[in-house]
Design a protein around this motif. Structure first.
Motif, mmCIF file in Angstrom:
data_model
loop_
_atom_site.group_PDB
_atom_site.id
_atom_site.type_symbol
_atom_site.label_atom_id
_atom_site.label_comp_id
_atom_site.label_asym_id
_atom_site.label_seq_id
_atom_site.Cartn_x
_atom_site.Cartn_y
_atom_site.Cartn_z
ATOM 1 N N GLY A 166 0.781 -1.232 0.000
ATOM 2 C CA GLY A 166 0.000 0.000 0.000
ATOM 3 C C GLY A 166 0.809 1.278 0.000
ATOM 4 O O GLY A 166 0.245 2.367 0.038
ATOM 5 N N GLN A 167 2.132 1.195 -0.051
ATOM 6 C CA GLN A 167 2.967 2.399 -0.062
ATOM 7 C C GLN A 167 3.334 2.752 -1.497
ATOM 8 O O GLN A 167 3.824 1.915 -2.242
ATOM 9 N N ASP A 168 3.099 3.999 -1.866
ATOM 10 C CA ASP A 168 3.435 4.460 -3.211
ATOM 11 C C ASP A 168 3.772 5.939 -3.166
ATOM 12 O O ASP A 168 3.875 6.528 -2.090
ATOM 13 N N THR A 169 3.921 6.559 -4.335
ATOM 14 C CA THR A 169 4.340 7.960 -4.389
ATOM 15 C C THR A 169 3.290 8.909 -3.818
ATOM 16 O O THR A 169 3.618 10.027 -3.448
ATOM 17 N N THR A 170 2.049 8.471 -3.707
ATOM 18 C CA THR A 170 0.998 9.360 -3.201
ATOM 19 C C THR A 170 0.925 9.396 -1.681
ATOM 20 O O THR A 170 0.335 10.319 -1.119
ATOM 21 N N ASN A 171 1.497 8.393 -0.999
ATOM 22 C CA ASN A 171 1.329 8.355 0.459
ATOM 23 C C ASN A 171 2.613 8.037 1.233
ATOM 24 O O ASN A 171 2.548 7.798 2.431
ATOM 25 N N SER A 172 3.766 8.032 0.573
ATOM 26 C CA SER A 172 4.999 7.643 1.264
ATOM 27 C C SER A 172 5.886 8.811 1.671
ATOM 28 O O SER A 172 6.841 8.619 2.414
ATOM 29 N N ASP A 173 5.590 10.019 1.202
ATOM 30 C CA ASP A 173 6.427 11.148 1.575
ATOM 31 C C ASP A 173 6.309 11.398 3.079
ATOM 32 O O ASP A 173 5.220 11.576 3.599
ATOM 33 N N GLY A 174 7.431 11.362 3.777
ATOM 34 C CA GLY A 174 7.431 11.536 5.227
ATOM 35 C C GLY A 174 7.209 10.258 6.011
ATOM 36 O O GLY A 174 7.178 10.278 7.243
ATOM 37 N N LEU A 175 7.041 9.125 5.324
ATOM 38 C CA LEU A 175 6.817 7.850 6.003
ATOM 39 C C LEU A 175 7.994 7.529 6.916
ATOM 40 O O LEU A 175 9.143 7.521 6.496
ATOM 41 N N GLU A 176 7.708 7.286 8.187
ATOM 42 C CA GLU A 176 8.741 6.924 9.143
ATOM 43 C C GLU A 176 8.913 5.408 9.152
ATOM 44 O O GLU A 176 7.945 4.669 9.258
ATOM 45 N N ILE A 177 10.160 4.975 9.016
ATOM 46 C CA ILE A 177 10.506 3.557 9.095
ATOM 47 C C ILE A 177 11.478 3.414 10.263
ATOM 48 O O ILE A 177 12.471 4.138 10.337
ATOM 49 N N CYS A 178 11.181 2.496 11.186
ATOM 50 C CA CYS A 178 11.995 2.326 12.380
ATOM 51 C C CYS A 178 12.534 0.906 12.472
ATOM 52 O O CYS A 178 11.878 -0.047 12.053
ATOM 53 N N LEU A 179 13.731 0.791 13.035
ATOM 54 C CA LEU A 179 14.377 -0.495 13.281
ATOM 55 C C LEU A 179 14.545 -0.659 14.779
ATOM 56 O O LEU A 179 15.111 0.219 15.433
ATOM 57 N N GLN A 180 14.054 -1.752 15.333
ATOM 58 C CA GLN A 180 14.269 -2.059 16.744
ATOM 59 C C GLN A 180 15.591 -2.801 16.868
ATOM 60 O O GLN A 180 15.722 -3.925 16.419
ATOM 61 N N LEU A 181 16.600 -2.144 17.437
ATOM 62 C CA LEU A 181 17.960 -2.688 17.511
ATOM 63 C C LEU A 181 18.227 -3.311 18.874
ATOM 64 O O LEU A 181 17.751 -2.832 19.892
ATOM 65 N N ARG A 182 19.036 -4.360 18.862
ATOM 66 C CA ARG A 182 19.480 -5.003 20.094
ATOM 67 C C ARG A 182 20.976 -5.348 19.936
ATOM 68 O O ARG A 182 21.501 -5.314 18.835
ATOM 69 N N PRO A 183 21.641 -5.697 21.030
ATOM 70 C CA PRO A 183 23.067 -6.033 20.940
ATOM 71 C C PRO A 183 23.287 -7.177 19.960
ATOM 72 O O PRO A 183 22.407 -8.009 19.793
ATOM 73 N N PRO A 184 24.422 -7.211 19.308
ATOM 74 C CA PRO A 184 25.582 -6.374 19.572
ATOM 75 C C PRO A 184 25.531 -5.008 18.907
ATOM 76 O O PRO A 184 26.401 -4.188 19.141
ATOM 77 N N CYS A 185 24.559 -4.737 18.101
ATOM 78 C CA CYS A 185 24.503 -3.458 17.367
ATOM 79 C C CYS A 185 23.288 -2.660 17.820
ATOM 80 O O CYS A 185 22.243 -2.711 17.198
#
Length: 128
Positions: free
Chosen positions: A105-124
């Motif tokens: 459902g993501q395209d040029t009409t609704n993706s500007d400003g879309l936040e994508i997050c990564l949940q990080l754990r050790p070792p990085c």
């Protein structure tokens, strides 16, 4: 970080093909959590210098180059209210791609400003 001169989205469309999407961790938000840190960045949608199908392609996948020692350090990824499990693939000598796929459902009409997050754990636990 991406290879110099190689435009986002890195795969799917040819790397030489124009794309309207960019993704940056610049001014990324690090949010401490019980599982490590949440690293967030944003998609930008801009002009696309070309007339090929890549200029109108949906945003289906995000690929990020990471250190090979960080395989497994991303517990999950989020975009909007969606949670996705990351996948990893080897890319060249000792390099690794982290991929967020099935961004339905993501395209040029609704993706500007879309936040994508990564949940990080050790070792990085920080962006490496």
């Amino acid at each position: 970080p991406p290879q110099p001169g190689v435009p986002f989205p890195y795969t799917g469309c040819s790397t030489e093909a124009p794309s309207p999407y960019t993704f940056e961790f610049d001014n990324a938000t690090f949010i401490p959590s019980e599982n490590g840190e949440l690293l967030c960045g944003r998609v930008s949608v801009g002009g696309c210098d070309g007339d090929g199908s890549c200029c109108t392609a949906d945003l289906w996948k995000l690929s990020i180059h990471i250190n090979s020692e960080c395989r497994g350090s991303v517990l999950y990824t989020t975009y909007g209210s969606n949670i996705r499990m990351p996948t990893y693939s080897n890319y060249g000598d000792g390099r690794l791609l982290l991929q967020v796929t099935q961004m339905v459902g993501q395209d040029t009409t609704n993706s500007d400003g879309l936040e994508i997050c990564l949940q990080l754990r050790p070792p990085c636990r920080v962006a490496e």
